[in-house]
Design an enzyme around this catalytic site. Sequence first.
Site, short mmCIF file in Angstrom:
data_model
loop_
_atom_site.label_atom_id
_atom_site.label_comp_id
_atom_site.label_asym_id
_atom_site.label_seq_id
_atom_site.Cartn_x
_atom_site.Cartn_y
_atom_site.Cartn_z
N ASP B 91 0.99 -1.14 -0.05
CA ASP B 91 -0.03 0.04 -0.05
C ASP B 91 0.62 1.28 -0.08
O ASP B 91 2.27 1.15 0.04
CB ASP B 91 -0.91 -0.12 1.22
CG ASP B 91 -0.21 -0.09 2.56
OD1 ASP B 91 1.24 0.15 2.61
OD2 ASP B 91 -0.84 -0.15 3.54
N GLY B 93 0.97 3.60 2.14
CA GLY B 93 1.40 4.14 3.68
C GLY B 93 0.46 5.40 4.06
O GLY B 93 0.36 5.75 5.15
N GLY B 94 -0.36 5.68 2.85
CA GLY B 94 -1.22 6.72 3.44
C GLY B 94 -2.45 6.36 4.38
O GLY B 94 -2.52 7.12 5.35
N PHE B 95 -2.93 5.20 4.37
CA PHE B 95 -3.82 4.73 5.26
C PHE B 95 -3.51 4.74 6.80
O PHE B 95 -3.98 5.33 7.58
CB PHE B 95 -4.33 3.28 4.78
CG PHE B 95 -5.62 2.89 5.49
CD1 PHE B 95 -6.90 3.29 5.44
CD2 PHE B 95 -5.34 2.24 6.68
CE1 PHE B 95 -7.93 2.82 6.25
CE2 PHE B 95 -6.48 1.59 7.52
CZ PHE B 95 -7.82 2.22 7.21
N ASP B 145 -3.39 8.37 -1.78
CA ASP B 145 -4.83 8.86 -1.76
C ASP B 145 -4.79 9.37 -0.50
O ASP B 145 -4.29 9.16 0.45
CB ASP B 145 -5.84 7.83 -2.12
CG ASP B 145 -5.68 6.60 -1.12
OD1 ASP B 145 -4.80 6.51 -0.45
OD2 ASP B 145 -6.70 5.90 -1.24
N GLN B 223 -11.84 7.45 -4.84
CA GLN B 223 -12.22 7.88 -3.42
C GLN B 223 -13.45 8.26 -3.88
O GLN B 223 -14.18 7.92 -4.85
CB GLN B 223 -11.23 8.80 -3.07
CG GLN B 223 -10.09 8.06 -2.57
CD GLN B 223 -10.26 7.33 -1.11
OE1 GLN B 223 -11.27 7.43 -0.33
NE2 GLN B 223 -9.11 6.47 -0.83
N GLY B 250 -10.96 4.10 0.89
CA GLY B 250 -11.99 4.92 1.43
C GLY B 250 -13.07 4.13 2.06
O GLY B 250 -14.15 4.96 2.66
N ASP B 300 -7.95 -7.61 0.49
CA ASP B 300 -7.15 -7.88 1.57
C ASP B 300 -7.66 -7.40 2.81
O ASP B 300 -8.62 -6.42 2.72
CB ASP B 300 -5.78 -6.87 1.47
CG ASP B 300 -5.75 -5.48 1.78
OD1 ASP B 300 -6.43 -4.76 0.92
OD2 ASP B 300 -5.59 -5.10 3.28
N CYS B 338 -12.78 -28.82 7.87
CA CYS B 338 -11.58 -28.19 7.40
C CYS B 338 -10.24 -29.04 7.27
O CYS B 338 -10.02 -30.06 8.09
CB CYS B 338 -11.42 -27.16 8.25
SG CYS B 338 -9.76 -26.39 8.08
N CYS B 340 -7.31 -28.15 6.77
CA CYS B 340 -6.03 -27.29 7.34
C CYS B 340 -5.00 -28.04 8.10
O CYS B 340 -5.50 -29.03 9.01
CB CYS B 340 -6.17 -26.05 7.93
SG CYS B 340 -6.30 -25.74 9.69
N CYS B 343 -6.43 -28.00 11.98
CA CYS B 343 -7.88 -29.11 12.17
C CYS B 343 -7.55 -30.50 11.92
O CYS B 343 -8.13 -31.39 12.51
CB CYS B 343 -8.86 -28.58 11.28
SG CYS B 343 -9.47 -26.82 11.61
N HIS B 369 -4.85 -21.48 10.60
CA HIS B 369 -6.27 -21.69 10.45
C HIS B 369 -7.15 -20.81 9.67
O HIS B 369 -7.83 -20.70 8.75
CB HIS B 369 -7.05 -22.39 11.72
CG HIS B 369 -8.42 -22.37 11.46
ND1 HIS B 369 -9.21 -23.76 10.62
CD2 HIS B 369 -9.55 -21.73 11.41
CE1 HIS B 369 -10.40 -23.49 10.58
NE2 HIS B 369 -10.64 -22.33 11.01
#
Lengths: 397, 397
Positions: B91, B93-95, B145, B223, B250, B300, B338, B340, B343, B369
């Site tokens: 990203d 870095g703004g957020f 942004d 945005q 946003g 994400d 599951c 994984c 589990c 998990h």
Amino acid sequence: MAVRLQIDATRGSARAGKLITPHGEVETPVFMPVGTLASVKGVSQDVLEDLDVQILLGNTYHLYLRPGVETIRQMGGLHRFMSWDRAILTDSGGFQVFSLNDLRKVSEEGVAFRSHLDGSPHFLSPEKAMEAQIGLGADIIMALDECTEYPAGAQRARDSMELTLRWAERCKSYFEEHKHEVPWARTEAAELRSAGRTRASAHTRARATQAVEATQALFGIVQGGMDLELRRESAGRTIDIGFPGYAIGGLSVGEPRELTRDIVLSTLEHLPCNQPRYLMGVGTPEEIAQYAQSGVDMMDCVLPTRAARHGLLFTSEGKVSIKQARYAQDESALDAGCDCRVCQRYSRAYLRHLYAANELLAQVLNTVHNLHYYLATMRTVRAWIRAGNAARAVTTR
Amino acid sequence: MAVRLQIDATRGSARAGKLITPHGEVETPVFMPVGTLASVKGVSQDVLEDLDVQILLGNTYHLYLRPGVETIRQMGGLHRFMSWDRAILTDSGGFQVFSLNDLRKVSEEGVAFRSHLDGSPHFLSPEKAMEAQIGLGADIIMALDECTEYPAGAQRARDSMELTLRWAERCKSYFEEHKHEVPWARTEAAELRSAGRTRASAHTRARATQAVEATQALFGIVQGGMDLELRRESAGRTIDIGFPGYAIGGLSVGEPRELTRDIVLSTLEHLPCNQPRYLMGVGTPEEIAQYAQSGVDMMDCVLPTRAARHGLLFTSEGKVSIKQARYAQDESALDAGCDCRVCQRYSRAYLRHLYAANELLAQVLNTVHNLHYYLATMRTVRAWIRAGNAARAVTTR
């Protein structure tokens, strides 16, 4: 027989072989990683298997407090609870009661203490230490001993040793009477019945049969403070009580390292040749190599795992404090001579970053490396014993 | 072309295919685990590979502070630094500047902020966000942004959107001029020369050639606050600037979930069909399935990893708070449905114990998990799209 030591090779006082337990064979001399609360901190069981860990140590004191012995017993014992089908050893809980409790009160009957978690009062006696360890169901369990403080006067050291001997007898009596209560009996017998009804493999059935027939092994512990003569007497009288293996306890309690070494070497001479010898709570990689070369079969220590969590790493070129800024852009592996999954994949710069940024993965990767280093050290000692010739000294690793 | 979306199947608005990046192909729609500080907290890279993670997200703000962009650039970029040769997105870095800094000051030029670690002053501009992300060397990087706060008035939302558009132009200008400075150019060109001299495999040489020729891809961000018309305008004008992919930013800033959904669905209609669409920072398993079914290609969220560290686990039968005493002796797997590694091996009782005892392994296993659950959710959506018929709704998982 609950556990048996099969000696395949000797070199001087050292011996290499196999410790045969109800949950598999353990190549000796062996270093046992510490999994205090049914987990080696940060390392999953499949990674421990990949590291070729063959036996783990669990701490009865901690497991007694969390999640409690009854929970683990209900779940079929530690192996099943933590999904680890290789060997396990538990300590008696005594060492933590003595080291974590300022307000403990020792009497003939046992030791009163308060939980370090919530201050609740508890009482540990030889019988309770056995009951707890039978409930946890490790392959090897330890007698309750009094870890004599350092320094201790002559009378105090003798009194403490005598108490440990009386407790050892009580432990043995209780254990002999109750050893068939180990939770494997219930769970694995049930699996055996189930295996008989289904198409379980011959291997599963053979294994279940073996586990049902086997019991835990109770080891005695030699005390006697820093007095060689008391140690000799403690060894002799503990052997007279009779156990399938013997530990040397009461060391690494603040005494100089040379004194530890003198006591260990001297005490080893008084222990049976054909039974396992376990040196408790020792030590650095150099020390475990030396003691293994001197005839110790089993050792445990929190050092590799605890040091890892503090960024202190063992390498073939000495200790590395990974937090140091000098490693910030160091592209090389932590230990060029190491074939562990950490050294094979990551740079010192990355490990340094993880540690400096307080990332969880730092503790995971550092622990994996240090454990590998300890286990590789013992593999080297075993090979040295088996080679049986005047090869390079392992102690210079 | 730096990255390219190859669409193999569609179903309604949804599409399944591959995002082709300089570091491998990524099956879409994809959920990208968050590896804030060049590590998915507690999970080693080989486990991420076993989980079939094909792209990771790194946070520029955090990496800029620790270990610093220059360190990572010197080490050849993030891939090499963290030993991860699959795709990475960073990203801008703004957020984090907006969410972690109460004292930030936004101007036309950029945003002044203080480090949340030591209070030191820093300044982030569109050019600096590009410089940092080129130095980190992810496959996909994001324009700087302004994440409009919620709620925001009409004029404020427009002003903020206009600022983001001006910053987007500046990001693109800087990026086009500097994109060949990505650290792969240096390290992988060196490997290529080295490969020419040695017996490196054709694969290594082909790969090095490909990486040298490829550059990063810069995505634009739509945005416009919670105003559908502003969102439409932002999308159109961002597309006019021209990027190889577009994100919807946003959102998840405190607005009701239904509003998030309305904005996403409406904005998707204004984005190009043949380019990747990335919805930032969203959401629950149900939400990521819904959005993927609505035509989002990339998502994400910190939820699976952060919730895991707090003992909140996603299962096919709903959320499980593993700390609850009701699981203390529960021998069943966390999620019977599951496959994984957690589990398959451990009981709820063991996971509950690890969490209650504050064991490191709790965070490790819980994270594995939850990540598996998110990745499996996306696999199911991809299969649903490819099946292309009116099968069971994935949203009922």
